[in-house]
Write a protein that holds these residues in place. Sequence first.
Motif, PDB file in Angstrom:
ATOM      1  N   GLN A 315     -78.529 -57.726  76.824  1.00 28.51           N
ATOM      2  CA  GLN A 315     -77.277 -57.679  76.082  1.00 28.51           C
ATOM      3  C   GLN A 315     -77.234 -58.897  75.069  1.00 28.51           C
ATOM      4  N   ALA A 316     -76.885 -58.686  73.678  1.00 30.64           N
ATOM      5  CA  ALA A 316     -76.595 -59.686  72.727  1.00 30.64           C
ATOM      6  C   ALA A 316     -74.971 -59.989  72.735  1.00 30.64           C
ATOM      7  N   THR A 317     -75.070 -61.322  72.684  1.00 32.60           N
ATOM      8  CA  THR A 317     -73.840 -61.986  72.781  1.00 32.60           C
ATOM      9  C   THR A 317     -73.154 -62.035  71.269  1.00 32.60           C
ATOM     10  N   GLU A 318     -72.204 -62.536  71.015  1.00 28.67           N
ATOM     11  CA  GLU A 318     -71.423 -63.146  69.885  1.00 28.67           C
ATOM     12  C   GLU A 318     -72.302 -64.065  68.940  1.00 28.67           C
ATOM     13  N   GLU A 319     -72.806 -64.973  70.083  1.00 29.78           N
ATOM     14  CA  GLU A 319     -73.500 -66.254  69.481  1.00 29.78           C
ATOM     15  C   GLU A 319     -74.846 -65.801  68.852  1.00 29.78           C
ATOM     16  N   ASP A 320     -75.416 -64.582  69.404  1.00 27.48           N
ATOM     17  CA  ASP A 320     -76.781 -64.362  69.130  1.00 27.48           C
ATOM     18  C   ASP A 320     -77.001 -64.053  67.673  1.00 27.48           C
ATOM     19  N   TRP A 321     -75.874 -63.519  67.190  1.00 24.34           N
ATOM     20  CA  TRP A 321     -75.682 -63.090  65.722  1.00 24.34           C
ATOM     21  C   TRP A 321     -75.932 -64.145  64.683  1.00 24.34           C
ATOM     22  N   SER A 322     -75.609 -65.349  65.169  1.00 28.31           N
ATOM     23  CA  SER A 322     -75.684 -66.801  64.278  1.00 28.31           C
ATOM     24  C   SER A 322     -76.701 -67.530  64.947  1.00 28.31           C
ATOM     25  N   THR A 323     -77.813 -67.277  65.749  1.00 25.37           N
ATOM     26  CA  THR A 323     -78.687 -68.190  66.143  1.00 25.37           C
ATOM     27  C   THR A 323     -80.219 -68.017  65.415  1.00 25.37           C
ATOM     28  N   GLU A 324     -80.727 -69.167  64.971  1.00 28.20           N
ATOM     29  CA  GLU A 324     -82.042 -69.415  64.657  1.00 28.20           C
ATOM     30  C   GLU A 324     -82.890 -69.488  65.974  1.00 28.20           C
ATOM     31  N   TYR A 325     -83.396 -68.570  66.355  1.00 26.96           N
ATOM     32  CA  TYR A 325     -84.347 -68.541  67.646  1.00 26.96           C
ATOM     33  C   TYR A 325     -85.537 -69.500  67.360  1.00 26.96           C
ATOM     34  N   LEU A 326     -86.165 -69.115  66.155  1.00 25.55           N
ATOM     35  CA  LEU A 326     -87.502 -69.942  66.040  1.00 25.55           C
ATOM     36  C   LEU A 326     -88.802 -69.666  67.225  1.00 25.55           C
ATOM     37  N   ASP A 327     -88.349 -68.662  67.817  1.00 24.40           N
ATOM     38  CA  ASP A 327     -89.083 -68.329  68.800  1.00 24.40           C
ATOM     39  C   ASP A 327     -89.163 -66.601  68.960  1.00 24.40           C
ATOM     40  N   ALA A 328     -90.257 -66.220  70.039  1.00 18.82           N
ATOM     41  CA  ALA A 328     -90.223 -64.551  70.118  1.00 18.82           C
ATOM     42  C   ALA A 328     -89.156 -63.938  70.454  1.00 18.82           C
ATOM     43  N   ILE A 329     -87.971 -64.076  69.866  1.00 16.93           N
ATOM     44  CA  ILE A 329     -86.582 -63.417  70.542  1.00 16.93           C
ATOM     45  C   ILE A 329     -85.929 -62.837  69.296  1.00 16.93           C
ATOM     46  N   LEU A 330     -85.472 -61.459  69.280  1.00 16.53           N
ATOM     47  CA  LEU A 330     -84.855 -61.048  68.372  1.00 16.53           C
ATOM     48  C   LEU A 330     -83.524 -60.268  68.329  1.00 16.53           C
ATOM     49  N   SER A 331     -82.604 -60.510  67.772  1.00 18.30           N
ATOM     50  CA  SER A 331     -81.270 -59.811  68.034  1.00 18.30           C
ATOM     51  C   SER A 331     -81.442 -58.474  67.309  1.00 18.30           C
ATOM     52  N   VAL A 332     -80.968 -57.298  68.131  1.00 15.90           N
ATOM     53  CA  VAL A 332     -80.587 -56.154  67.278  1.00 15.90           C
ATOM     54  C   VAL A 332     -79.457 -55.252  67.243  1.00 15.90           C
TER      55      VAL A 332
END
Length: 429
Positions: A315-332
């Motif tokens: 589950q994506a959270t509101e914070e995910d939409w503005s997060t720079e992961y710099l890792d193998a993670i992608l919000s959709v």
Amino acid sequence: MAILEFDRTDDAGIAEMMTGLGKAARAASAALALATTEQKDAALTNAAAEIRKALPEILAANEKDLAFAREKDVRESLMDRLKLDEGRIEAIAKGIEDVAALPDPIGGVMAEWERPNGLKIARVRVPLGVIGIIYESRPNVTADAGSLCLKSGNAAILRGGSESFHSSNALVECLHRGLKAAGLPEAAVQLVPTRDRAAVGALLTMTDSVDIIVPRGGKSLIERVQKESRIPVIAHLDGVNHVYVDGAANPEMAREIVLNSKMRRTSVCGAAETLLVDRKIAETQLPGIAAALSGAGCALKGDAAARKIVPDMQQATEEDWSTEYLDAILSVRVVDGLDAAIDHINRYGSHHTDSIVTGDAAAAARFAARVDSAIVLHNASTQFADGGEFGMGAEIGISTGKMHARGPVGAEQLTSFKYVVTGTGQTRP
């Protein structure tokens, strides 16, 4: 000249050391402003050759940095940025040669015209002067920044991350040997010889000797520099980058672009962090894209609509939409068409790099016009956000601001201009 780590940690000692660097840089900048294109290019070509010769020493220095980073428990994505190998060192040397091959921006006439009174006016490129560059632990930035400043006639004071201290030292020594061989002052490129963060504070106040500050790193670094600097700043902010798969996208192209945008290198600022998919094609295209990403080791975080189509997403959270992961993670996120995608990008993005995949030329044109980012792509991976890929040889960073420079900051962007006015005895009535 060998670079020794400065061993005083008191504020007075660091201030004195930084003042010395500034004075040396100011003197070197005066010499560089008069240097010929041939001298600058010879310095760069010689530096590239020195880097190749010093391969064992650079690798040994990098091992010291990697060991230091492991002790600090630096996360894996940042370790990838720090690590050098034979291929990456060759790429650094080749990047310096690419900068040498660029046209010399200094002295170039940007525009010229003649007034009715016979005055001839020309706008001519000149160096900025002394550039202070503050960056995190990426050794390649040391070479990129030093070579671009040299090409554009600027002296550089480099303050790299503490984890890359030994690697950066080894690379700067090679730049010094290149400068010396070309008859240019070694102080044209200086590395701050301490890991103490007080040196950053001192650099940000050196208004007498530094003309521009260029920070390259995460949010905390940029925020500190913008808050504390008394010197104009060209900021490289985080890359909360998006790929939008439009309803008119070619499915195979979309899958390949999304996969490359995220997974080619997850630790670079051009990596995609959010995927937006048009609701009209989400059920048919999202499963294939998600399977390709998951198969490559990417974790997915989706909104309710995306998770309904691909249930094993987190589950994506509101914070995910503005997060720079710099890792193998992608919000959709599934969006209601082009305008909803644009609205999402302008709200949550960092104005860095965003891409649309579509076969609809009108949709691509609307996306390019309305997305407020430094780099906007159509049917191409966000990982092309790189000065080298733009033909600039290298870059100091991607500027997300709108003053002076925007997008990849290369040699040409590290210049200012002056007006040269030629008359035949005119006086103003």
